[in-house]
Scaffold this motif. Structure first.
Motif, short mmCIF file in Angstrom:
data_model
loop_
_atom_site.label_atom_id
_atom_site.label_comp_id
_atom_site.label_asym_id
_atom_site.label_seq_id
_atom_site.Cartn_x
_atom_site.Cartn_y
_atom_site.Cartn_z
N GLN A 44 25.14 37.13 34.36
CA GLN A 44 24.89 37.38 35.31
C GLN A 44 25.27 36.08 36.41
N ILE A 45 26.01 36.66 37.53
CA ILE A 45 26.46 35.73 38.62
C ILE A 45 25.95 36.23 40.10
N LEU A 46 25.76 35.10 40.89
CA LEU A 46 25.37 35.46 42.08
C LEU A 46 26.48 36.25 43.03
N VAL A 47 26.17 37.15 43.48
CA VAL A 47 27.12 38.04 44.41
C VAL A 47 28.01 37.14 45.54
N SER A 48 27.12 36.17 45.85
CA SER A 48 27.51 35.29 46.87
C SER A 48 29.10 34.28 46.32
N SER A 49 29.03 34.34 45.16
CA SER A 49 30.12 33.73 44.40
C SER A 49 31.47 34.61 44.57
N LEU A 50 31.48 36.06 44.78
CA LEU A 50 32.55 36.85 44.70
C LEU A 50 33.08 37.05 46.10
N HIS A 51 34.38 36.80 46.18
CA HIS A 51 35.12 36.77 47.39
C HIS A 51 36.20 37.63 47.53
N ALA A 52 36.28 38.26 48.52
CA ALA A 52 37.73 39.34 48.66
C ALA A 52 38.82 38.62 49.01
N THR A 53 38.98 37.41 49.29
CA THR A 53 40.12 36.63 49.63
C THR A 53 39.95 35.28 49.13
N GLY A 54 41.08 34.40 48.88
CA GLY A 54 40.85 33.19 48.53
C GLY A 54 40.97 32.04 49.36
N THR A 55 40.68 32.50 50.82
CA THR A 55 40.51 31.50 51.75
C THR A 55 39.48 31.77 52.75
N THR A 56 38.98 30.38 53.25
CA THR A 56 37.71 30.66 54.15
C THR A 56 38.10 31.26 55.19
N LYS A 57 37.16 31.43 56.00
CA LYS A 57 37.22 31.70 57.48
C LYS A 57 38.25 31.15 58.50
N THR A 58 38.36 29.61 58.18
CA THR A 58 39.19 28.70 59.06
C THR A 58 40.50 28.75 58.25
N GLY A 59 40.70 29.64 57.10
CA GLY A 59 42.21 29.45 56.53
C GLY A 59 42.10 28.58 55.29
N ALA A 60 41.12 27.70 55.17
CA ALA A 60 41.42 26.50 53.90
C ALA A 60 41.15 27.28 52.75
N PRO A 61 41.92 26.86 51.70
CA PRO A 61 41.69 27.60 50.25
C PRO A 61 40.24 27.46 49.68
N ARG A 62 39.62 28.33 49.05
CA ARG A 62 38.26 28.24 48.32
C ARG A 62 38.55 27.51 47.04
N ARG A 63 37.53 26.76 46.73
CA ARG A 63 37.55 25.99 45.41
C ARG A 63 36.56 26.51 44.63
N THR A 64 35.73 27.26 44.91
CA THR A 64 34.63 27.53 44.09
C THR A 64 34.46 29.21 44.12
N GLY A 65 33.82 29.73 43.14
CA GLY A 65 33.66 31.22 43.21
C GLY A 65 34.80 32.09 42.48
N TYR A 66 34.75 33.38 42.89
CA TYR A 66 35.79 33.90 42.26
C TYR A 66 36.31 34.90 43.24
N VAL A 67 37.82 35.30 43.30
CA VAL A 67 38.52 36.03 44.20
C VAL A 67 38.88 37.46 43.51
N LEU A 68 38.81 38.50 44.24
CA LEU A 68 39.16 39.73 43.87
C LEU A 68 40.48 39.84 43.55
N GLU A 69 40.74 40.32 42.11
CA GLU A 69 42.01 40.53 41.77
C GLU A 69 42.54 41.96 41.75
N THR A 70 41.73 42.88 41.00
CA THR A 70 42.09 44.32 40.96
C THR A 70 40.90 44.86 41.26
N SER A 71 40.78 46.18 42.25
CA SER A 71 39.87 46.78 42.28
C SER A 71 39.49 48.10 41.79
#
Length: 71
Positions: A44-71
């Motif tokens: 089980q993982i926290l849903v707060s670790s699942l992201h739709a994009t690989g960047t933050t609101k400011t445009g910086a690349p995320r370094r933690t969690g998981y990004v959606l690949e296929t839906s």
């Protein structure tokens, strides 16, 4: 929106596993996932670790969690 069958890849710069959503109940804070490659290693993982994009609101690349690949 998180749905069963979606595949996510790790955002850790060192690499990490790809995961697939096995089950998720809307409103809950955890999703049931397995390894995308072989369907094993249920966890089980926290849903707060699942992201739709690989960047933050400011445009910086995320370094933690998981990004959606296929839906």
């Amino acid at each position: 929106m998180i749905q069963p069958g979606q595949t996510y890849r790790s955002l850790d710069p060192r690499g990490g596993p790809r995961i697939r959503i096995k089950a998720y109940t809307p409103g809950h804070n955890r999703a049931h996932v397995v390894d995308a490659r072989d369907g094993k290693r249920f966890r089980q993982i926290l849903v707060s670790s699942l992201h739709a994009t690989g960047t933050t609101k400011t445009g910086a690349p995320r370094r933690t969690g998981y990004v959606l690949e296929t839906s």
